[in-house]
Each structure stands twice: as C-alpha cells, then as structure tokens.
Design an enzyme around this catalytic site. Sequence first.
Site, short mmCIF file in Angstrom:
data_model
loop_
_atom_site.label_atom_id
_atom_site.label_comp_id
_atom_site.label_asym_id
_atom_site.label_seq_id
_atom_site.Cartn_x
_atom_site.Cartn_y
_atom_site.Cartn_z
N ARG A 44 0.81 -1.24 0.00
CA ARG A 44 0.00 0.00 0.00
C ARG A 44 0.84 1.28 0.00
O ARG A 44 0.36 2.35 0.35
CB ARG A 44 -0.96 0.04 1.18
N LYS A 83 3.98 11.32 -11.36
CA LYS A 83 3.17 10.47 -12.25
C LYS A 83 3.93 9.17 -12.46
O LYS A 83 5.09 9.17 -12.89
CB LYS A 83 3.00 11.15 -13.62
N GLU A 118 12.35 19.02 -24.67
CA GLU A 118 11.53 19.31 -23.48
C GLU A 118 12.04 20.58 -22.78
O GLU A 118 11.25 21.34 -22.22
CB GLU A 118 11.56 18.13 -22.49
N LYS A 147 8.89 23.26 -13.40
CA LYS A 147 7.99 22.11 -13.22
C LYS A 147 7.50 22.04 -11.78
O LYS A 147 6.31 21.77 -11.53
CB LYS A 147 8.67 20.80 -13.65
N GLU A 202 -3.31 17.60 -12.39
CA GLU A 202 -3.55 17.99 -13.78
C GLU A 202 -5.01 18.34 -14.04
O GLU A 202 -5.67 17.76 -14.91
CB GLU A 202 -3.09 16.88 -14.75
N ARG A 256 -1.47 22.27 -15.03
CA ARG A 256 -0.44 21.28 -15.38
C ARG A 256 -0.52 20.88 -16.86
O ARG A 256 0.46 20.41 -17.44
CB ARG A 256 -0.57 20.06 -14.45
N ASN A 290 1.90 20.08 -21.56
CA ASN A 290 1.67 19.29 -22.78
C ASN A 290 1.84 20.11 -24.05
O ASN A 290 1.47 19.67 -25.13
CB ASN A 290 0.26 18.69 -22.77
N HIS A 341 2.66 18.52 -27.35
CA HIS A 341 2.47 17.07 -27.16
C HIS A 341 1.30 16.49 -27.93
O HIS A 341 1.33 15.31 -28.27
CB HIS A 341 2.34 16.73 -25.67
N HIS A 392 2.59 13.52 -29.87
CA HIS A 392 2.18 12.13 -29.63
C HIS A 392 1.67 11.49 -30.92
O HIS A 392 1.95 10.31 -31.20
CB HIS A 392 1.05 12.06 -28.59
N HIS A 394 10.72 10.77 -28.25
CA HIS A 394 9.64 11.58 -27.69
C HIS A 394 9.92 13.09 -27.81
O HIS A 394 9.12 13.85 -28.35
CB HIS A 394 9.40 11.18 -26.24
N1 LIG Z 1 6.04 10.23 -15.35
C1 LIG Z 1 6.06 11.28 -16.15
O1 LIG Z 1 5.64 12.39 -15.79
C2 LIG Z 1 6.62 11.11 -17.53
C3 LIG Z 1 6.85 12.24 -18.33
C4 LIG Z 1 7.44 12.06 -19.57
C5 LIG Z 1 7.78 10.78 -20.00
N2 LIG Z 1 7.52 9.70 -19.22
C6 LIG Z 1 7.89 8.34 -19.64
O2 LIG Z 1 9.30 8.29 -19.73
C7 LIG Z 1 9.68 7.24 -20.62
C8 LIG Z 1 10.81 7.72 -21.49
O3 LIG Z 1 11.89 8.05 -20.67
P1 LIG Z 1 13.35 8.34 -21.27
O4 LIG Z 1 13.25 9.20 -22.46
O5 LIG Z 1 14.17 8.78 -20.11
O6 LIG Z 1 13.79 6.92 -21.83
P2 LIG Z 1 14.48 5.61 -21.18
O7 LIG Z 1 14.24 5.54 -19.74
O8 LIG Z 1 14.08 4.46 -22.02
O9 LIG Z 1 16.04 5.89 -21.46
C9 LIG Z 1 16.49 6.04 -22.78
C10 LIG Z 1 17.74 5.20 -23.04
O10 LIG Z 1 18.87 5.82 -22.43
C11 LIG Z 1 19.58 4.86 -21.66
N3 LIG Z 1 20.19 5.63 -20.57
C12 LIG Z 1 19.53 6.23 -19.55
N4 LIG Z 1 20.39 6.97 -18.84
C13 LIG Z 1 21.61 6.80 -19.37
C14 LIG Z 1 22.90 7.31 -19.07
N5 LIG Z 1 23.11 8.20 -18.10
N6 LIG Z 1 23.94 6.90 -19.82
C15 LIG Z 1 23.75 6.03 -20.85
N7 LIG Z 1 22.56 5.54 -21.21
C16 LIG Z 1 21.50 5.93 -20.48
C17 LIG Z 1 18.54 3.86 -21.24
O11 LIG Z 1 19.13 2.64 -20.89
C18 LIG Z 1 17.68 3.79 -22.49
O12 LIG Z 1 18.27 2.94 -23.44
C19 LIG Z 1 8.41 6.87 -21.39
O13 LIG Z 1 7.97 5.61 -20.95
C20 LIG Z 1 7.41 7.95 -21.01
O14 LIG Z 1 6.09 7.46 -20.99
C21 LIG Z 1 6.97 9.85 -17.99
ZN LIG Z 2 7.03 15.07 -22.94
#
Ligand SMILES: NC(=O)c1ccc[n+]([C@@H]2O[C@H](COP(=O)([O-])OP(=O)(O)OC[C@H]3O[C@@H](n4cnc5c(N)ncnc54)[C@H](O)[C@@H]3O)[C@@H](O)[C@H]2O)c1
Ligand SMILES: [Zn+2]
Length: 358
Positions: free
Chosen positions: A121, A143, A185, A224, A234, A238, A242, A245, A249, A262
């Site tokens: 929990r 999130k 971003e 942020k 949101e 918030r 987007n 986006h 998307h 992304h």
């Molecule tokens: N929770 C939220 O508010 C929110 C907001 C935006 C995106 N997201 C989510 O985030 C995800 C995308 O995240 P991301 O873009 O960070 O991608 P990711 O976590 O897949 O990382 C991208 C790549 O970089 C590599 N990597 C990470 N850090 C590294 C480092 N320091 N050195 C070498 N390699 C490294 C990872 O192994 C991976 O291959 C999506 O699933 C998306 O839905 C969430």
């Molecule tokens: Zn984004």
Amino acid sequence: MSDIIVDLNDRSYKIIVENGAINSFSNYLMHNASVKNLVIISHELLMKNYGLKLKNNLENSGYEVIEIILPDGDDSKDLKIYNEIITKMIDSNCDRTSVVIALGGGVVGDISGFVASSFMRGIKYYQVPTTLLAMVDSSIGGKTGLNFSKKKNIVGSIYQPVSVVVDPDLLNTLPFSEKVSGLGEIIKYGAIKDRGFLNNLYEWVKDIENFPYTKAIERCCQIKAEIVTKDENETDLRRILNFGHTIGHALESHLGYKMIKHGEAVSLGMKCSAWISHKKGLLNTEDYNLLIETINRLPLPKISALDPEKIMHYINFDKKNENGILNFILLNGLGKAIVTQDVSSFEILESIKVLHEY
Ligand SMILES: NC(=O)c1ccc[n+]([C@@H]2O[C@H](COP(=O)([O-])OP(=O)(O)OC[C@H]3O[C@@H](n4cnc5c(N)ncnc54)[C@H](O)[C@@H]3O)[C@@H](O)[C@H]2O)c1
Ligand SMILES: [Zn+2]
C-alpha cells in the site's frame, strides 16, 4: 545552489540538482534506523556505470541493498516486469520500511514509482534520473505508470517521491540522440513559462556538447516544481506542460516509436502549435521566429511523407479519451501558455504542412 521544493503539504519534497550528487547520495536519505533495506531498480549498463558505486556507498553507510535489473526499453513498463519486481522484493524480505531508488530514465522512474506506490500500500522512493528527459520532466511530479495491452501509461498512479536527486554528471554517458530529445523538453519550458530562458537557449543549443546542462536543468526543475505545486492532479494548469504534445504524440504513433524519440516529436509538435498561435495573432512574428529558430538548431530527424489524415486520426483518438474535448496548448505570447478548445482540425492539418517547409 538553492533547493527546489515541490510544495505539497505533507507530501512536499526537494529536488537536488548538483554535479556529483550521486556520490553523496546517503546524505540525502532520510536517516531512519528502521529502514530495512534499499532496493535499487535500474538497467544493466546504468548499474555497471553508476549503480554499483552507489550500492557500495550505501552498504558502507550500513544499509542492506538489493539490486533489481530491468531490460532496456519501454516494453519494461509492463505488468510482467512489475510482477517480477514484486516477486524479487518479497523473496528479499522487503517490508513497509523498504525504500526504492529508481536509477534510470523515464522507464525505470515510471515503473519504480508504481511499484513504490503499490507495494504494501505504498513505500518510500527516490528518483535518481539518468536521462535529460527524466531530469527535467518525468522524475518530478509523481506520475507513475505502466503500459497495458499496447496502450501507453494506462495503469498508474500519482505518488510523490521522498526526493529527486539530479546529478548532471550522469549525462556524460547519455547517447547524443537522447540529449537532443531532452533538449526538446527543455525548450518547451522556455516557450511556456520563461521568454528570457528561451533567449538563453537560442544561444546555448548552438553547441550541444558544451550546453550548460546544470543551469538549464535547474531552471526547468524550478518551473515544473512551480506548476506541480499549483496543480498536482492535472486539472488545468499542469496541462500547459503538454505544449507540443498533442501533435507530438500523434507523430510518434504515426512514425513509430523507434523512428522518432519523444522529445524530437514534441519539438516538431511545438513548431506546429507555435504556427497556429502565430496565425491566430497570439504570438508575434519576432517571438515566433525566435522559438522556431531555436528548435531548428536541434539536429532533428528529417520528416518526409507525413500523412496529415493519419495524424488527425491519432489526435481524434486522444480526444476520445478526454470526453471528446481537445484541450490544445497555444502560446499567448512567448513564455505564456494557455489551454484552449478553440483549435480546429483544419488549423492542425495546415500546421502540419509547415513541417515540410524547413
Ligand atoms: N512520469 C512522467 O511524468 C513522464 C513524463 C514524460 C515521459 N515519461 C515516460 O518516460 C519514458 C521515457 O523516458 P526516457 O526518455 O528517459 O527513456 P528511457 O528511460 O528508455 O532511457 C532512454 C535510453 O537511455 C539509456 N540511458 C539512460 N540513462 C543513461 C545514461 N546516463 N547513460 C547512458 N545511457 C543511459 C537507457 O538505458 C535507455 O536505453 C516513457 O515511458 C514515457 O512514458 C513519464
Ligand atoms: Zn514530454
């Protein structure tokens, strides 16, 4: 460096942005003698590069540390992997006092946050973001989520971490294309909230390898934090995060997630949204050009053969999930984002054509 606070009453937390922060991580842990063990969730390469040293430091500070390694990629945000993590935590005698450390990008952060929000929990967790996108965006705001049946982030919760520890030195190993994606971003924050910051970014993005990451990350985290503080769930404000986006998307879905990252898709989406804002007389020509030229300095993938009708199909699909209402983000001046429902399909289709002009 001043602390950045996400101010949410009893769920308030600090964002620490500091080069080398990972080496003194135990200083940021709440020192609670009853903490049974710490669970580092990460990817193999990140564990090797950073996690093992972190683990050693924590063990030297007297903690028992458990490692959980996830496969790379968005497919890890999945119920099967969730199941494996929970199984490993139960097998390792984790309990309510266990603490999760999410060491990774948005993928690790999202699934680890969901694990923390649901294990017994809810247990405490820390975000230690390793991608630029995670440092300025996904690690802040609570999130958490998983994909389900090919639908992104369909299972999840809003569950705040104890703290976010950002060490910009970790970007040294981040692939260049991931940096470009994160820069998209970063530009977004200037566009929606801070014209002066965007002016700086216009200069800084000329030389991505020497970009002042720490300074820029700090400013994005402040923006942020301010937005999440005012609107955790949101309801309205918030949504301005987007910006770019809605079309971004749709581009990701149309081109395929492996073809465009992304932040790259968001950059293109921001161009379209800026074009609509300019056409509607909300954004003057000088500010429009400043934003477009800043984005154009990023080495974005060249887009050919876009099918605007297909893109509209994805946008309409998003709209269905929002009770048939399309909340579109426009700029009512640079640094002043607004949420509006007054954007037509025709305007969106026209704006997409602009992408072929650059
Ligand atoms: N929770 C939220 O508010 C929110 C907001 C935006 C995106 N997201 C989510 O985030 C995800 C995308 O995240 P991301 O873009 O960070 O991608 P990711 O976590 O897949 O990382 C991208 C790549 O970089 C590599 N990597 C990470 N850090 C590294 C480092 N320091 N050195 C070498 N390699 C490294 C990872 O192994 C991976 O291959 C999506 O699933 C998306 O839905 C969430
Ligand atoms: Zn984004």
